[in-house]
Motif scaffolding. Sequence first.
Motif, mmCIF file in Angstrom:
data_model
loop_
_atom_site.group_PDB
_atom_site.id
_atom_site.type_symbol
_atom_site.label_atom_id
_atom_site.label_comp_id
_atom_site.label_asym_id
_atom_site.label_seq_id
_atom_site.Cartn_x
_atom_site.Cartn_y
_atom_site.Cartn_z
ATOM 1 N N PRO A 42 0.833 -1.206 0.000
ATOM 2 C CA PRO A 42 0.000 0.000 0.000
ATOM 3 C C PRO A 42 0.866 1.253 0.000
ATOM 4 N N LEU A 43 0.378 2.286 -0.689
ATOM 5 C CA LEU A 43 1.154 3.506 -0.828
ATOM 6 C C LEU A 43 1.141 4.372 0.414
ATOM 7 N N SER A 44 -0.010 4.465 1.074
ATOM 8 C CA SER A 44 -0.158 5.485 2.096
ATOM 9 C C SER A 44 -0.447 4.884 3.463
ATOM 10 N N CYS B 140 -4.396 5.692 -2.195
ATOM 11 C CA CYS B 140 -3.932 6.983 -1.690
ATOM 12 C C CYS B 140 -4.914 7.676 -0.748
ATOM 13 N N HIS B 141 -5.948 6.969 -0.311
ATOM 14 C CA HIS B 141 -7.045 7.640 0.374
ATOM 15 C C HIS B 141 -6.658 8.269 1.696
ATOM 16 N N THR B 142 -5.667 7.724 2.402
ATOM 17 C CA THR B 142 -5.317 8.326 3.686
ATOM 18 C C THR B 142 -4.538 9.623 3.527
ATOM 19 N N TRP B 143 -4.181 9.962 2.297
ATOM 20 C CA TRP B 143 -3.547 11.272 2.057
ATOM 21 C C TRP B 143 -4.578 12.338 1.722
ATOM 22 N N PHE B 144 -5.805 11.927 1.481
ATOM 23 C CA PHE B 144 -6.809 12.889 1.027
ATOM 24 C C PHE B 144 -7.022 13.991 2.071
ATOM 25 N N LEU C 99 -6.298 6.257 -7.093
ATOM 26 C CA LEU C 99 -6.258 7.230 -6.001
ATOM 27 C C LEU C 99 -7.098 6.753 -4.818
ATOM 28 N N ASP C 100 -8.320 6.316 -5.090
ATOM 29 C CA ASP C 100 -9.228 5.936 -4.014
ATOM 30 C C ASP C 100 -8.794 4.653 -3.312
ATOM 31 N N LEU D 189 -9.056 15.621 -10.721
ATOM 32 C CA LEU D 189 -9.235 14.449 -9.871
ATOM 33 C C LEU D 189 -8.437 14.574 -8.581
ATOM 34 N N LEU D 190 -7.226 15.104 -8.673
ATOM 35 C CA LEU D 190 -6.425 15.304 -7.470
ATOM 36 C C LEU D 190 -7.050 16.365 -6.578
#
Length: 281
Positions: free
Chosen positions: A4-6, A191-195, A187-188, A40-41
């Motif tokens: 996972p990324l984030s 990367c969602h914890t970076w939102f 993204l969803d 989108l970002l």
Amino acid sequence: MNSPLSDNVSPVPDIGLIIVGDEILSGKRADKHLSKTIELLGERGLTLSWARYVGDDRRQITAALRDAFAQPGIVFSCGGIGATPDDHTRQCAAAALERSLVLHPQARELILERMRDVAAEQNLPYEPERADNVHRLNMGVFPEGADIVPNPYNKIPGFDCTGSGGGRVFFLPGFPVMAWPMMAWALDTHCHTWFHRQTWVERSVIVFGAMEASLTPLMERIEAEHAGVKVFSLPSVDHPEYGRHIELGVKGEEGATQPAFDALKQGLSAFGAPMGPEMVR
């Protein structure tokens, strides 16, 4: 398999965009990916750090991807993942990673499923062994260790890989109708914890009768005294409302921009520069 990324403590990474295709550079097609990626970002409280355009040239694509894999962050690459002679992105990704190309088993099943769907839609027999169908499996040949990115439009997946330098690249088709929902999914999902971890704000003021060169020392001082804030200057010579002017401002975290902007306006007042409307974005 990519991790996972984030997480809840990692800093928000740089996010980049690579757009591949001679048709963009020649003007045969107008790029739509840049503006949509920013949109989108922005909907998720993220910002684009950089963008790069390359033609259908293996040397240039490989160099761009090698740079992307070599630095921490995430990158979206749009275009060139098909299986025609002018599609080179899959091969260039493997070269940049120094990995072999292999048929991804899940991608194979998805492509075969697409073949079945097309055969049923056209009331034709399902013939996966037919030469053209065998060739279609090349669209599922990815660098070893890749994960797939699902494609809700026609099931032909994209893929993503992570380089030794920490850069993770999501490879998407060039077609916007496919690429954009795939980008949103990436993204969803990853990367969602970076939102909305950052509240990025721009504050600016219209400045009349000043030259950028004369304002440069003030701009440099504001950046030096306010960590994490960037100063920007957007000159215009023929604005329909303001005529010749400079939009001068600061951007960064919301809490940091207000004192920096106040200092900027104080400096402009001391300089004697006439100021017009203020803007917040």
